[in-house]
Design a protein around this motif. Structure first.
Motif, PDB file in Angstrom:
ATOM      1  N   PRO A   1       0.863  -1.235   0.040  1.00 62.33           N
ATOM      2  CA  PRO A   1       0.035   0.144   0.123  1.00 62.33           C
ATOM      3  C   PRO A   1       0.855   1.157   0.063  1.00 62.33           C
ATOM      4  O   PRO A   1       1.830   1.172   0.650  1.00 62.33           O
ATOM      5  CB  PRO A   1      -0.749  -0.096   1.348  1.00 62.33           C
ATOM      6  N   LEU A   2       0.335   2.442  -0.703  1.00 61.58           N
ATOM      7  CA  LEU A   2       1.038   3.420  -0.655  1.00 61.58           C
ATOM      8  C   LEU A   2       1.141   4.162   0.525  1.00 61.58           C
ATOM      9  O   LEU A   2       2.376   4.818   1.020  1.00 61.58           O
ATOM     10  CB  LEU A   2       0.184   4.326  -1.496  1.00 61.58           C
ATOM     11  N   GLN A   3       0.429   3.549   1.748  1.00 57.48           N
ATOM     12  CA  GLN A   3       0.544   4.169   2.843  1.00 57.48           C
ATOM     13  C   GLN A   3       1.748   3.715   3.534  1.00 57.48           C
ATOM     14  O   GLN A   3       2.378   4.510   4.331  1.00 57.48           O
ATOM     15  CB  GLN A   3      -0.780   3.768   3.832  1.00 57.48           C
ATOM     16  N   MET A   4       2.326   2.756   3.138  1.00 56.96           N
ATOM     17  CA  MET A   4       3.638   2.210   3.937  1.00 56.96           C
ATOM     18  C   MET A   4       4.721   3.175   3.408  1.00 56.96           C
ATOM     19  O   MET A   4       5.740   3.438   4.242  1.00 56.96           O
ATOM     20  CB  MET A   4       4.055   0.636   3.135  1.00 56.96           C
TER      21      MET A   4
ATOM     22  N   LEU B   1       4.155   6.392   2.707  1.00 54.72           N
ATOM     23  CA  LEU B   1       3.735   7.847   2.788  1.00 54.72           C
ATOM     24  C   LEU B   1       4.564   8.436   3.880  1.00 54.72           C
ATOM     25  O   LEU B   1       4.932   9.596   3.734  1.00 54.72           O
ATOM     26  CB  LEU B   1       2.394   7.658   3.164  1.00 54.72           C
TER      27      LEU B   1
END
Lengths: 160, 451
Positions: A137-140, A142
């Motif tokens: 996930p992009l969140q990782m 971010l």
């Protein structure tokens, strides 16, 4: 004369065929038409909302543009044209669109060539890792990425 | 980012490996060098922008909000369950996962199969695919406007109001109070005449406190109708005349309330209803000998349709799901449609020749043959739904954003949007990553099988 007759023949046939097809597939056509119209409504809504002035937007729904065409105005578009933030935003969009397309394609093409045509130790394993990274996930990324670019990003924005 | 890398073509046998040359060792190391040269840019990008930040996030999740000096172990992960906001978001994410990918896949399948039979399939596909061309954030803005509560602004409520007005009209008046103590009740419960009635009597139900201009234009001078021995009649009227008048008495210039619903309840429990005329009068024929209670039902005072609050806390999540399905059904349709186009037609023809109905062909031939494509769409949607973020932030108004939030939204909220706890935010991100791992394994397996 004969050319017309030859021309006419298949057209009338196909017309009849079209009618019979319309009848056999009538309910399906109607169903799909209803779905298509339903799917279009939100986008049309966006289009017609863009024609309402801010004051009219509060009191009128966009569909009222049809019954009261005087509501429609291109005021929002002329404002868009005169807004000084828009050109720089468009430039940023272009930078991201072009950079985000060209760079990955170049880099990925090189990597794909290596994976496809060169036999090197650990090829399969590295490939599996790349595939696995696809769903990270992009969140990782971010938190670290945002913190390393925050200062430089804000300074560029200020300079513009 | 690494989207195109590999292209799934490890099937191709490398030409070099097949050539057993005398100086194979030297050759081997030189090809390895070439491979490194080709892979280096991609490796650098992935390393700097994906791998390193990922590892950083994992490590950061073990530290508190003040930074790397503050080691807290797994406390951030415990917080995932103790912080109710985050826990609710996790549960909501699972609700999304259970509902949305399945619906999108089914819609995509149905649309793909159905469009094959019409001539304007290209137009249909273009229309359905169009939402994909709009950014998710703009989609959120569109749907936010669609869902506005006021039927004059929100298209969804305008449509519902339009349909509703066909079946149930709003009551003739909006507000009222009893004019005398002989009538009890309120506009939400309806007004009841205290004294029971018998056949041959007339009920006087006087109401006041009706806003000016609220009475329908058809209202006429109120009149008490005569009741014969088998009837109960009465009048519902505005017990107020310009000079004030005497409460409880029908006087000149006092108007009847047309369209009011009057219910007559007998001692046996049976209820009849009637609607008042323009002069406010009503009549019940053929009533029995028992005692009856007359009341003006609450529906008389039902106000016009005020709109469903789609953006309120109860409906916000289903509302956003609808918008999300609107975006992605076109994608599913196009991918499944491509699978359908590549399907061997003779199999379908064979099934039809053998006498299978269209439904049997769909259920027993089309769907099983499409299974690999369907699973690709389903898994892609699972991954997308896990990461759903921007559409929620843009549709949900600030007041109900916590009722709509999912893991990705909370991750952003806790780390950037105000809370600034990067340790906890990292833990949420790692948790999200853990949820993605099963799908990651499915992905890897698929690629290996194809390889």
């Amino acid at each position: 004369m004969s050319a017309v007759a030859v021309d006419e023949q298949p057209r009338s046939e196909s017309f009849a065929a079209r009618i019979s097809r319309a009848f056999t597939h009538g309910p399906l056509n109607i169903l799909l038409l209803a779905i298509a119209v339903a799917w279009l409504i939100p986008t049309l809504g966006l289009l017609f909302t863009s024609l309402l002035s801010p004051g009219d937007f509060i009191t009128h729904g966009w569909w009222q543009v049809f019954s009261k065409p005087s509501l429609a105005t291109f005021q929002n578009y002329s404002e868009l044209w005169n807004n000084t933030d828009i050109p720089s935003s468009l430039l940023t969009t272009a930078e991201i669109a072009i950079g985000g397309t060209v760079l990955p394609i170049l880099i990925a093409a090189a990597a794909a060539y290596a994976f496809a045509w060169i036999d090197f130790p650990g090829r399969d394993w590295i490939f599996v890792i790349v595939i696995a990274l696809l769903v990270v996930p992009l969140q990782m990324a971010l938190i670290r990425s945002s913190r390393s670019t925050t200062s430089s990003a804000s300074s560029t924005r200020c300079s513009r | 980012m690494s989207g195109g890398a590999g292209g799934g073509s490890i099937t191709a046998e490398p030409a070099v490996a097949q050539a057993p040359l005398p100086d194979a060792g030297a050759r081997r190391s030189s090809t390895t060098l070439t491979a490194i040269a080709f892979l280096l840019p991609a490796a650098l990008f992935l390393g700097v922008w994906l791998l390193y930040p990922t590892i950083y996030t994992i490590v950061r999740s073990l530290f508190g909000r003040s930074g790397f000096g503050d080691f807290v172990g797994f406390d951030n992960y415990k917080q995932l369950w103790t912080n109710t906001l985050v826990r609710d978001s996790i549960v909501r994410t699972f609700v999304w996962l259970a509902i949305v990918p399945l619906i999108i896949t089914i819609f995509g399948l149905l649309f793909a199969v159905l469009t094959e039979r019409v001539r304007w399939s290209v137009a249909f596909k273009t229309i359905l695919f169009m939402p994909m061309a709009i950014s998710l954030f703009a989609t959120g803005v569109i749907w936010h406007v669609m869902y506005l509560k006021d039927p004059n602004q929100g298209a969804v409520n305008a449509a519902i109001g339009g349909v509703r007005s066909v079946f149930a009209s709003s009551g003739p008046v909006e507000d009222a109070q009893p004019s005398t103590a002989t009538v009890t009740g309120s506009k939400s419960r309806g007004f009841t005449l205290k004294t029971p009635l018998q056949a041959g009597q007339s009920a006087l139900i006087g109401l006041t406190g009706i806003p000016p201009d609220d009475l329908p234009a058809t209202a006429k001078q109120a009149k008490v109708p005569h009741a014969s021995n088998s009837e109960i009649t009465g009048v519902v009227w505005r017990d107020f005349s310009p000079g004030g008048g005497k409460p409880g008495k029908v006087e000149p210039l006092e108007l009847g309330i047309p369209g009011a619903t009057v219910e007559l309840k007998g001692s046996d429990g049976k209820t009849e209803s009637a609607t008042t005329g323009d002069d406010g009068s009503f009549t019940f024929d053929d009533v029995g000998s028992g005692r009856y209670t007359a009341s003006v039902s609450a529906s008389t005072f039902s106000s016009a349709f005020g709109g469903v609050s789609w953006l309120g806390s109860a409906l916000i999540t289903p509302a956003i799901m609808v918008a999300y399905i609107w975006v992605w059904a076109g994608f599913a349709m196009v991918v499944i449609g491509a699978g359908l186009a590549a399907m061997p037609r003779d199999v379908l023809e064979a099934a039809r020749t053998d006498g299978a109905t269209e439904w049997q062909v769909f259920r027993r031939v089309t769907v099983p043959l499409l299974a690999p494509v369907l699973s690709v769409v389903f898994i892609t949607m699972l991954i997308n739904v896990l990461k759903v973020f921007d559409i929620i932030v843009s549709i949900a108004p600030g007041s109900t954003q916590s009722d709509a939030s999912v893991i990705a939204v909370q991750m952003w909220r806790q780390s950037f949007g105000g809370v600034n706890d990067f340790g906890f935010g990292s833990a949420i991100a790692v948790f999200l990553f853990i949820l993605v791992i099963p799908m990651l394994m499915l992905n890897v397996r698929r690629f290996r099988r194809e390889g």
